[in-house]
Scaffold this motif. Structure first.
Motif, PDB file in Angstrom:
ATOM      1  N   SER A  62      -6.689  31.124  -8.589  1.00  0.00           N
ATOM      2  CA  SER A  62      -7.942  31.308  -9.332  1.00  0.00           C
ATOM      3  C   SER A  62      -8.679  29.990  -9.554  1.00  0.00           C
ATOM      4  O   SER A  62      -9.909  29.932  -9.436  1.00  0.00           O
ATOM      5  CB  SER A  62      -7.707  32.027 -10.659  1.00  0.00           C
ATOM      6  N   LYS A  63      -7.954  28.920  -9.852  1.00  0.00           N
ATOM      7  CA  LYS A  63      -8.616  27.623 -10.035  1.00  0.00           C
ATOM      8  C   LYS A  63      -9.134  27.084  -8.709  1.00  0.00           C
ATOM      9  O   LYS A  63     -10.211  26.488  -8.645  1.00  0.00           O
ATOM     10  CB  LYS A  63      -7.673  26.616 -10.702  1.00  0.00           C
ATOM     11  N   ALA A  64      -8.379  27.304  -7.642  1.00  0.00           N
ATOM     12  CA  ALA A  64      -8.839  26.873  -6.318  1.00  0.00           C
ATOM     13  C   ALA A  64     -10.125  27.611  -5.948  1.00  0.00           C
ATOM     14  O   ALA A  64     -11.085  27.003  -5.449  1.00  0.00           O
ATOM     15  CB  ALA A  64      -7.749  27.117  -5.275  1.00  0.00           C
ATOM     16  N   GLN A  65     -10.155  28.905  -6.212  1.00  0.00           N
ATOM     17  CA  GLN A  65     -11.361  29.680  -5.929  1.00  0.00           C
ATOM     18  C   GLN A  65     -12.523  29.216  -6.804  1.00  0.00           C
ATOM     19  O   GLN A  65     -13.673  29.169  -6.350  1.00  0.00           O
ATOM     20  CB  GLN A  65     -11.093  31.172  -6.150  1.00  0.00           C
ATOM     21  N   ALA A  66     -12.237  28.851  -8.048  1.00  0.00           N
ATOM     22  CA  ALA A  66     -13.275  28.357  -8.946  1.00  0.00           C
ATOM     23  C   ALA A  66     -13.852  27.035  -8.445  1.00  0.00           C
ATOM     24  O   ALA A  66     -15.063  26.795  -8.542  1.00  0.00           O
ATOM     25  CB  ALA A  66     -12.727  28.202 -10.362  1.00  0.00           C
ATOM     26  N   ILE A  67     -13.010  26.175  -7.896  1.00  0.00           N
ATOM     27  CA  ILE A  67     -13.482  24.896  -7.347  1.00  0.00           C
ATOM     28  C   ILE A  67     -14.409  25.146  -6.167  1.00  0.00           C
ATOM     29  O   ILE A  67     -15.501  24.559  -6.076  1.00  0.00           O
ATOM     30  CB  ILE A  67     -12.289  23.996  -6.936  1.00  0.00           C
ATOM     31  N   VAL A  68     -14.002  26.030  -5.268  1.00  0.00           N
ATOM     32  CA  VAL A  68     -14.825  26.342  -4.095  1.00  0.00           C
ATOM     33  C   VAL A  68     -16.140  26.986  -4.532  1.00  0.00           C
ATOM     34  O   VAL A  68     -17.217  26.631  -4.043  1.00  0.00           O
ATOM     35  CB  VAL A  68     -14.057  27.243  -3.099  1.00  0.00           C
ATOM     36  N   ALA A  69     -16.081  27.920  -5.492  1.00  0.00           N
ATOM     37  CA  ALA A  69     -17.290  28.591  -5.982  1.00  0.00           C
ATOM     38  C   ALA A  69     -18.242  27.587  -6.630  1.00  0.00           C
ATOM     39  O   ALA A  69     -19.456  27.628  -6.393  1.00  0.00           O
ATOM     40  CB  ALA A  69     -16.918  29.693  -6.967  1.00  0.00           C
ATOM     41  N   TYR A  70     -17.694  26.675  -7.425  1.00  0.00           N
ATOM     42  CA  TYR A  70     -18.517  25.648  -8.063  1.00  0.00           C
ATOM     43  C   TYR A  70     -19.224  24.812  -7.002  1.00  0.00           C
ATOM     44  O   TYR A  70     -20.430  24.553  -7.097  1.00  0.00           O
ATOM     45  CB  TYR A  70     -17.657  24.761  -8.970  1.00  0.00           C
ATOM     46  N   ARG A  71     -18.480  24.411  -5.997  1.00  0.00           N
ATOM     47  CA  ARG A  71     -19.033  23.585  -4.912  1.00  0.00           C
ATOM     48  C   ARG A  71     -20.143  24.333  -4.177  1.00  0.00           C
ATOM     49  O   ARG A  71     -21.175  23.753  -3.842  1.00  0.00           O
ATOM     50  CB  ARG A  71     -17.902  23.194  -3.972  1.00  0.00           C
ATOM     51  N   GLU A  72     -19.940  25.617  -3.935  1.00  0.00           N
ATOM     52  CA  GLU A  72     -20.943  26.413  -3.230  1.00  0.00           C
ATOM     53  C   GLU A  72     -22.200  26.623  -4.074  1.00  0.00           C
ATOM     54  O   GLU A  72     -23.308  26.633  -3.553  1.00  0.00           O
ATOM     55  CB  GLU A  72     -20.352  27.760  -2.806  1.00  0.00           C
ATOM     56  N   GLU A  73     -22.031  26.760  -5.391  1.00  0.00           N
ATOM     57  CA  GLU A  73     -23.166  27.003  -6.286  1.00  0.00           C
ATOM     58  C   GLU A  73     -23.895  25.718  -6.678  1.00  0.00           C
ATOM     59  O   GLU A  73     -25.121  25.700  -6.751  1.00  0.00           O
ATOM     60  CB  GLU A  73     -22.694  27.728  -7.544  1.00  0.00           C
ATOM     61  N   GLN A  74     -23.147  24.664  -6.936  1.00  0.00           N
ATOM     62  CA  GLN A  74     -23.726  23.425  -7.471  1.00  0.00           C
ATOM     63  C   GLN A  74     -23.944  22.335  -6.425  1.00  0.00           C
ATOM     64  O   GLN A  74     -24.544  21.310  -6.720  1.00  0.00           O
ATOM     65  CB  GLN A  74     -22.832  22.860  -8.587  1.00  0.00           C
ATOM     66  N   GLY A  75     -23.398  22.530  -5.258  1.00  0.00           N
ATOM     67  CA  GLY A  75     -23.472  21.491  -4.229  1.00  0.00           C
ATOM     68  C   GLY A  75     -22.221  20.636  -4.255  1.00  0.00           C
ATOM     69  O   GLY A  75     -21.319  20.854  -5.068  1.00  0.00           O
ATOM     70  N   PRO A  76     -22.140  19.660  -3.368  1.00  0.00           N
ATOM     71  CA  PRO A  76     -20.922  18.840  -3.277  1.00  0.00           C
ATOM     72  C   PRO A  76     -20.652  18.046  -4.553  1.00  0.00           C
ATOM     73  O   PRO A  76     -21.565  17.693  -5.297  1.00  0.00           O
ATOM     74  CB  PRO A  76     -21.205  17.907  -2.094  1.00  0.00           C
ATOM     75  N   PHE A  77     -19.376  17.797  -4.766  1.00  0.00           N
ATOM     76  CA  PHE A  77     -18.971  16.955  -5.888  1.00  0.00           C
ATOM     77  C   PHE A  77     -19.433  15.532  -5.608  1.00  0.00           C
ATOM     78  O   PHE A  77     -19.303  15.037  -4.492  1.00  0.00           O
ATOM     79  CB  PHE A  77     -17.443  16.972  -6.051  1.00  0.00           C
TER      80      PHE A  77
END
Length: 104
Positions: A62-77
């Motif tokens: 779930s945290k891994a998916q949250a990281i990927v989702a954040y990256r897709e929504e907000q752009g690269p870290f």
């Protein structure tokens, strides 16, 4: 090198060589190489998939998916510290991850 391969080679050397000094030196070298390899294998937060992120300490599916989702929504870290903006990741977990991740 993959740490699993290095571990296998070290075990193989141990079983073949016994306790000779040449083999002991080879094992010490293998341990050093494994230590360096594990230190330099960082997960790029901007390119890692869910499975790669799940290999990190404290990161489940779930945290891994949250990281990927954040990256897709907000752009690269832009920095590793941006991880605290991901739901479920706080300062404590960030401190655990800091040595294992990078941003490129």
């Amino acid at each position: 090198m993959n740490t699993r391969i290095l571990t296998f080679l070290a075990l193989l050397l141990t079983s073949v060589c016994g306790a000779s000094s040449a083999c002991a030196e080879a094992l010490t070298t293998m341990d050093s190489v494994e230590h360096v390899a594990s230190k330099h294998t960082l997960v790029n937060l901007n390119a890692a998939n869910v499975e790669q992120l799940m290999a990190l300490p404290g990161i489940g599916k779930s945290k891994a998916q949250a990281i990927v989702a954040y990256r897709e929504e907000q752009g690269p870290f832009s920095s590793v510290d941006d991880l605290v903006n991901v739901k479920g990741i706080g300062k404590k977990l960030l401190a655990k991850l800091a040595a294992s991740v990078e941003v490129r």
